[in-house]
Design a protein around this motif. Structure first.
Motif, PDB file in Angstrom:
ATOM      1  N   ARG A  11       0.932  -1.423  -0.096  1.00 32.32           N
ATOM      2  CA  ARG A  11       0.009   0.069   0.019  1.00 32.32           C
ATOM      3  C   ARG A  11       0.756   1.316   0.027  1.00 32.32           C
ATOM      4  O   ARG A  11       1.975   1.181   0.438  1.00 32.32           O
ATOM      5  N   SER A  12       0.480   2.407  -0.569  1.00 29.08           N
ATOM      6  CA  SER A  12       1.057   3.661  -0.438  1.00 29.08           C
ATOM      7  C   SER A  12       0.785   4.019   1.098  1.00 29.08           C
ATOM      8  O   SER A  12      -0.473   4.618   1.605  1.00 29.08           O
ATOM      9  N   ILE A  13       1.843   4.044   1.912  1.00 27.09           N
ATOM     10  CA  ILE A  13       1.516   4.431   3.212  1.00 27.09           C
ATOM     11  C   ILE A  13       1.768   5.914   3.495  1.00 27.09           C
ATOM     12  O   ILE A  13       2.837   6.615   3.063  1.00 27.09           O
ATOM     13  N   ASP A  66       5.176  20.341   0.403  1.00 23.61           N
ATOM     14  CA  ASP A  66       5.214  20.242   2.037  1.00 23.61           C
ATOM     15  C   ASP A  66       4.527  18.697   2.394  1.00 23.61           C
ATOM     16  O   ASP A  66       4.138  18.631   3.561  1.00 23.61           O
ATOM     17  N   GLN A  67       4.718  17.634   1.681  1.00 26.47           N
ATOM     18  CA  GLN A  67       4.226  16.445   1.947  1.00 26.47           C
ATOM     19  C   GLN A  67       4.901  15.852   3.205  1.00 26.47           C
ATOM     20  O   GLN A  67       6.115  15.442   3.170  1.00 26.47           O
ATOM     21  N   PRO A  68       4.211  15.807   4.324  1.00 31.51           N
ATOM     22  CA  PRO A  68       5.145  15.528   5.663  1.00 31.51           C
ATOM     23  C   PRO A  68       5.812  13.909   5.624  1.00 31.51           C
ATOM     24  O   PRO A  68       6.817  13.948   6.257  1.00 31.51           O
ATOM     25  N   THR A 153       6.348   1.561   1.758  1.00 33.26           N
ATOM     26  CA  THR A 153       6.781   2.633   0.643  1.00 33.26           C
ATOM     27  C   THR A 153       5.730   3.620   0.258  1.00 33.26           C
ATOM     28  O   THR A 153       4.472   3.234   0.458  1.00 33.26           O
ATOM     29  N   HIS A 154       5.933   4.867  -0.544  1.00 38.28           N
ATOM     30  CA  HIS A 154       4.745   5.582  -1.115  1.00 38.28           C
ATOM     31  C   HIS A 154       5.565   6.226  -1.985  1.00 38.28           C
ATOM     32  O   HIS A 154       6.449   7.087  -1.897  1.00 38.28           O
ATOM     33  N   PRO A 155       5.121   5.905  -3.284  1.00 38.49           N
ATOM     34  CA  PRO A 155       5.361   6.750  -4.585  1.00 38.49           C
ATOM     35  C   PRO A 155       4.867   7.959  -4.913  1.00 38.49           C
ATOM     36  O   PRO A 155       3.776   8.057  -4.275  1.00 38.49           O
ATOM     37  N   MET A 156       5.672   9.079  -5.093  1.00 41.40           N
ATOM     38  CA  MET A 156       5.042  10.580  -5.250  1.00 41.40           C
ATOM     39  C   MET A 156       5.398  11.093  -6.387  1.00 41.40           C
ATOM     40  O   MET A 156       6.644  11.086  -7.020  1.00 41.40           O
ATOM     41  N   ASP A 157       4.393  11.744  -7.343  1.00 37.78           N
ATOM     42  CA  ASP A 157       4.892  12.351  -8.232  1.00 37.78           C
ATOM     43  C   ASP A 157       4.705  14.099  -7.860  1.00 37.78           C
ATOM     44  O   ASP A 157       4.702  14.920  -8.700  1.00 37.78           O
ATOM     45  N   GLY A 158       4.194  14.127  -6.661  1.00 34.71           N
ATOM     46  CA  GLY A 158       3.837  15.618  -6.134  1.00 34.71           C
ATOM     47  C   GLY A 158       5.133  16.199  -5.702  1.00 34.71           C
ATOM     48  O   GLY A 158       5.634  16.369  -4.412  1.00 34.71           O
ATOM     49  N   PHE A 159       5.910  16.936  -6.502  1.00 34.51           N
ATOM     50  CA  PHE A 159       7.099  17.753  -6.364  1.00 34.51           C
ATOM     51  C   PHE A 159       7.517  18.362  -7.433  1.00 34.51           C
ATOM     52  O   PHE A 159       6.906  18.116  -8.517  1.00 34.51           O
ATOM     53  N   PRO A 193      -9.365   0.728   4.062  1.00 37.27           N
ATOM     54  CA  PRO A 193      -9.405  -0.374   3.083  1.00 37.27           C
ATOM     55  C   PRO A 193      -8.897   0.407   1.762  1.00 37.27           C
ATOM     56  O   PRO A 193      -8.789   1.404   1.496  1.00 37.27           O
ATOM     57  N   ARG A 194      -8.244  -0.434   0.759  1.00 39.09           N
ATOM     58  CA  ARG A 194      -7.831  -0.294  -0.540  1.00 39.09           C
ATOM     59  C   ARG A 194      -8.957   0.337  -1.295  1.00 39.09           C
ATOM     60  O   ARG A 194     -10.041   0.037  -1.303  1.00 39.09           O
ATOM     61  N   ALA A 195      -8.838   1.695  -1.885  1.00 41.11           N
ATOM     62  CA  ALA A 195      -9.627   2.324  -2.692  1.00 41.11           C
ATOM     63  C   ALA A 195      -9.773   1.555  -4.154  1.00 41.11           C
ATOM     64  O   ALA A 195      -9.156   0.816  -4.222  1.00 41.11           O
ATOM     65  N   PHE A 196     -11.039   2.255  -4.505  1.00 41.17           N
ATOM     66  CA  PHE A 196     -11.288   1.789  -5.888  1.00 41.17           C
ATOM     67  C   PHE A 196     -10.296   1.307  -6.849  1.00 41.17           C
ATOM     68  O   PHE A 196      -9.296   1.829  -7.147  1.00 41.17           O
ATOM     69  N   ARG A 197     -10.596   0.117  -7.355  1.00 38.38           N
ATOM     70  CA  ARG A 197      -9.770  -0.539  -8.491  1.00 38.38           C
ATOM     71  C   ARG A 197     -10.815  -0.791  -9.673  1.00 38.38           C
ATOM     72  O   ARG A 197     -11.785  -1.351  -9.428  1.00 38.38           O
ATOM     73  N   LYS A 198     -10.340  -0.527 -10.705  1.00 43.91           N
ATOM     74  CA  LYS A 198     -11.161  -0.791 -12.238  1.00 43.91           C
ATOM     75  C   LYS A 198     -11.185  -2.475 -12.101  1.00 43.91           C
ATOM     76  O   LYS A 198     -10.319  -2.943 -11.709  1.00 43.91           O
TER      77      LYS A 198
END
Ligand SMILES: Cc1cc2nc3c(=O)[nH]c(=O)nc-3n(C[C@H](O)[C@H](O)[C@H](O)COP(=O)(O)O)c2cc1C
Length: 213
Positions: A11-13, A66-68, A153-159, A193-198
């Motif tokens: 999961r993205s933590i 500013d992502q903590p 882990t948590h992948p990020m493109d918010g930068f 819980p894990r959110a929507f998946r197609k």
């Protein structure tokens, strides 16, 4: 952990245990597994900047809206896609293929030409796609391997890519497809819980493409 289970459990933590050290050795161990990712002609166009130092993480957080989690994770990996990897790596790749019997020495020239034709010049869009595509496969391998090793882990493109390049001395011709926060889930936190998946049937067709509306 079994691979399918690791994929299901990853999961993205958002909440990492702040201040928890992740030894360099463990990060190297993770990268040692992740580097087994497949890549176009085995050219491996990735580089990684590991950001662990508290002050450097603070700087990276400023570049990341500013992502903590950038500061709270034990480490943040700057994934760097390198368009110049074709020129840099083609010789060792082909040399190993010859040595291991994958191909005859007289094929080296043909393969060198093939790489040039397929991946164009270092400053082309084709080359950028090549670098980002392969670095993203490496990144996914890394996230699954991390889960298997008991890490989150948590992948990020918010930068802001330009700020990250400036602050971390990353040359202008490189691309940063994502950052990956790495560490441990903060104690006491439970995940939603894990959110929507197609659903599979909404994106798959067999034998020919049929898109949505
Ligand atoms: C390339 C990429 C960039 C992402 N960027 C961010 C980000 O900047 N911030 C964030 O909170 N989540 C980010 N995410 C996480 C996604 O929101 C998350 O993967 C998605 O909601 C699915 O959740 P899961 O990973 O727990 O299954 C990113 C994911 C990917 C693959």
């Amino acid at each position: 952990m079994e691979v399918v289970h690791a994929i299901q459990e990853r999961r993205s933590i958002n909440f990492f245990e702040p201040g928890r050290d992740l030894p360099d050795e463990k990060i190297r161990e993770l990268l040692d597994v992740a580097r087994l990712a497949p890549s176009s002609m085995n050219l491996q166009p990735w580089r990684v900047v590991v950001v662990k130092d508290a002050e450097r993480k603070k700087t990276l957080r400023k570049c990341s809206f500013d992502q903590p989690k950038v500061e709270e994770a034990s480490a943040v990996l700057i994934m760097v896609a390198d368009p110049v990897a074709v020129e840099e790596n083609i010789d060792p790749v082909l040399k190993s293929w010859v040595e291991l019997g994958y191909m005859k020495p007289e094929m080296v020239e043909t393969y060198t030409g093939m790489a040039a034709a397929l991946y164009s010049t270092a400053d082309s869009i084709t080359r950028k796609f090549f670098a980002v595509k392969n670095t993203s496969l490496f990144a996914m391998n890394l996230m699954i391997a991390a889960k298997g090793m008991g890490l989150e882990t948590h992948p990020m493109d918010g930068f802001d890519e330009n700020s990250v390049k400036r602050e971390f001395q990353i040359p202008d011709d490189k691309i940063i497809p994502m950052l990956i926060a790495l560490g441990y889930l903060k104690s006491g936190m439970t995940l939603l819980p894990r959110a929507f998946r197609k659903a599979v049937d909404s994106f798959v067709t067999f034998n020919t493409y049929r898109g949505g509306t």
